[in-house]
Design a protein around this motif. Structure first.
Motif, PDB file in Angstrom:
ATOM      1  N   ALA A  92       0.818  -1.043  -0.012  1.00 14.48           N
ATOM      2  CA  ALA A  92       0.002  -0.056   0.173  1.00 14.48           C
ATOM      3  C   ALA A  92       0.911   1.328  -0.022  1.00 14.48           C
ATOM      4  O   ALA A  92       0.560   2.022  -0.737  1.00 14.48           O
ATOM      5  CB  ALA A  92      -0.975  -0.141   1.203  1.00 14.48           C
ATOM      6  N   GLY A  93       1.999   1.372   0.774  1.00 10.41           N
ATOM      7  CA  GLY A  93       2.775   2.312   0.843  1.00 10.41           C
ATOM      8  C   GLY A  93       3.440   2.570  -0.573  1.00 10.41           C
ATOM      9  O   GLY A  93       3.786   3.584  -1.011  1.00 10.41           O
ATOM     10  N   LEU A  94       4.145   1.542  -1.310  1.00  9.32           N
ATOM     11  CA  LEU A  94       4.546   1.510  -2.502  1.00  9.32           C
ATOM     12  C   LEU A  94       3.589   2.158  -3.712  1.00  9.32           C
ATOM     13  O   LEU A  94       3.998   2.748  -4.584  1.00  9.32           O
ATOM     14  CB  LEU A  94       5.189   0.054  -2.800  1.00  9.32           C
ATOM     15  N   GLU A  95       2.211   1.696  -3.455  1.00  5.92           N
ATOM     16  CA  GLU A  95       1.372   2.327  -4.382  1.00  5.92           C
ATOM     17  C   GLU A  95       1.178   3.637  -4.398  1.00  5.92           C
ATOM     18  O   GLU A  95       0.987   4.436  -5.148  1.00  5.92           O
ATOM     19  CB  GLU A  95      -0.023   1.598  -4.269  1.00  5.92           C
ATOM     20  N   LEU A  96       1.172   4.042  -3.147  1.00  6.95           N
ATOM     21  CA  LEU A  96       1.172   5.636  -2.839  1.00  6.95           C
ATOM     22  C   LEU A  96       2.462   6.381  -3.370  1.00  6.95           C
ATOM     23  O   LEU A  96       2.008   7.525  -4.166  1.00  6.95           O
ATOM     24  CB  LEU A  96       1.139   5.882  -1.209  1.00  6.95           C
ATOM     25  N   LEU A  97       3.571   5.712  -3.314  1.00  6.31           N
ATOM     26  CA  LEU A  97       4.731   6.269  -3.981  1.00  6.31           C
ATOM     27  C   LEU A  97       4.730   6.344  -5.366  1.00  6.31           C
ATOM     28  O   LEU A  97       5.202   7.386  -6.170  1.00  6.31           O
ATOM     29  CB  LEU A  97       5.928   5.535  -3.515  1.00  6.31           C
ATOM     30  N   GLU A  98       4.120   5.184  -6.132  1.00  7.36           N
ATOM     31  CA  GLU A  98       4.147   5.199  -7.563  1.00  7.36           C
ATOM     32  C   GLU A  98       3.064   6.225  -8.062  1.00  7.36           C
ATOM     33  O   GLU A  98       3.185   6.942  -8.860  1.00  7.36           O
ATOM     34  CB  GLU A  98       3.486   3.742  -7.862  1.00  7.36           C
ATOM     35  N   GLN A  99       1.894   6.442  -7.138  1.00  7.03           N
ATOM     36  CA  GLN A  99       1.006   7.559  -7.423  1.00  7.03           C
ATOM     37  C   GLN A  99       1.618   8.873  -7.376  1.00  7.03           C
ATOM     38  O   GLN A  99       1.458   9.772  -8.168  1.00  7.03           O
ATOM     39  CB  GLN A  99      -0.268   7.648  -6.462  1.00  7.03           C
ATOM     40  N   ASP A 100       2.557   9.070  -6.414  1.00  4.60           N
ATOM     41  CA  ASP A 100       3.246  10.359  -6.401  1.00  4.60           C
ATOM     42  C   ASP A 100       4.234  10.563  -7.684  1.00  4.60           C
ATOM     43  O   ASP A 100       4.306  11.549  -8.132  1.00  4.60           O
ATOM     44  CB  ASP A 100       4.452  10.273  -5.187  1.00  4.60           C
ATOM     45  N   HIS A 101       4.860   9.552  -8.156  1.00  2.24           N
ATOM     46  CA  HIS A 101       5.500   9.601  -9.182  1.00  2.24           C
ATOM     47  C   HIS A 101       4.680  10.031 -10.484  1.00  2.24           C
ATOM     48  O   HIS A 101       5.005  10.971 -11.288  1.00  2.24           O
ATOM     49  CB  HIS A 101       6.297   8.262  -9.682  1.00  2.24           C
ATOM     50  N   ALA A 102       3.326   9.562 -10.603  1.00  2.00           N
ATOM     51  CA  ALA A 102       2.572   9.856 -11.494  1.00  2.00           C
ATOM     52  C   ALA A 102       2.132  11.463 -11.303  1.00  2.00           C
ATOM     53  O   ALA A 102       1.933  12.168 -12.438  1.00  2.00           O
ATOM     54  CB  ALA A 102       1.212   9.121 -11.930  1.00  2.00           C
ATOM     55  N   ASP A 103       1.756  11.875 -10.205  1.00  2.00           N
ATOM     56  CA  ASP A 103       1.484  13.246  -9.862  1.00  2.00           C
ATOM     57  C   ASP A 103       2.681  13.914 -10.180  1.00  2.00           C
ATOM     58  O   ASP A 103       2.534  15.245 -10.820  1.00  2.00           O
ATOM     59  CB  ASP A 103       1.079  13.464  -8.500  1.00  2.00           C
TER      60      ASP A 103
END
Length: 188
Positions: free
Chosen positions: A111-122
């Protein structure tokens, strides 16, 4: 002006920080599992922070007329291009190689890694925005100095956003990834 961009405004969930309690940042360097690959990764993060700050400082300096527009345009091209290109490459590598390695080692933190991946997209959206604005300033700097100076004002909020975004994102990324690496003795 930071509200112009989509940026995560909440902390990493508490359950994603459980290993950080066992492996606090101040103890990383002394841990036997803290290897050269992890040091290089953290050094890249440090460089991103420094370059983002430099882009903001240069933009403030040209607005305050502390540096000339032509000097600023050269610096913006060099530092801005370096920052954008390096971040795109770095985040692509993390999303496709590094994060899957961490997930395989300890799926509790997906779940934390998914948040970080979304940060990358943003962050990609912010990087695309500053690229467009910076390219406009660089082109106008040789054509119309007055118009170029007007456009510099649009670069500053994007530079501020990147700096703020990186401050939050990189700290969260480091505090999630390094404890996983130390706990599982990865990247040796």
């Amino acid at each position: 002006m930071l509200d112009t961009y989509k940026m995560r405004d909440h902390d990493m969930p508490k359950e994603m920080r459980v290993l950080l309690e066992t492996y606090p940042r101040e103890a990383w360097d002394a841990h036997p599992g803290f290897k050269e690959k992890t040091r290089h990764w953290l050094a890249a993060h440090s460089a991103f922070r420094q370059i983002a700050e430099q882009v903001r400082l240069d933009t403030e300096a040209v607005i305050n007329k502390d540096i000339a527009l032509d000097s600023y345009a050269g610096r913006l091209s060099y530092f801005g291009g370096n920052l954008v290109g390096s971040l795109h490459g770095h985040h692509g590598w993390e999303d496709h190689s590094y994060f899957p390695e961490l997930s395989a080692a300890d799926p509790r933190f997906d779940a934390g890694l998914e948040l970080l991946e979304q940060d990358h997209a943003d962050l990609d959206q912010v990087l695309d925005d500053i690229t467009r604005k910076a390219n406009r300033v660089i082109k106008l700097s040789t054509l119309d100095e007055t118009q170029a100076m007007e456009e510099v004002g649009a670069v500053l909020p994007a530079a501020e956003a990147i700096e703020a975004f990186l401050e939050r994102h990189l700290a969260d990324e480091e505090e999630l990834a390094v404890p996983i690496i130390l706990h599982h003795r990865l990247r040796g």
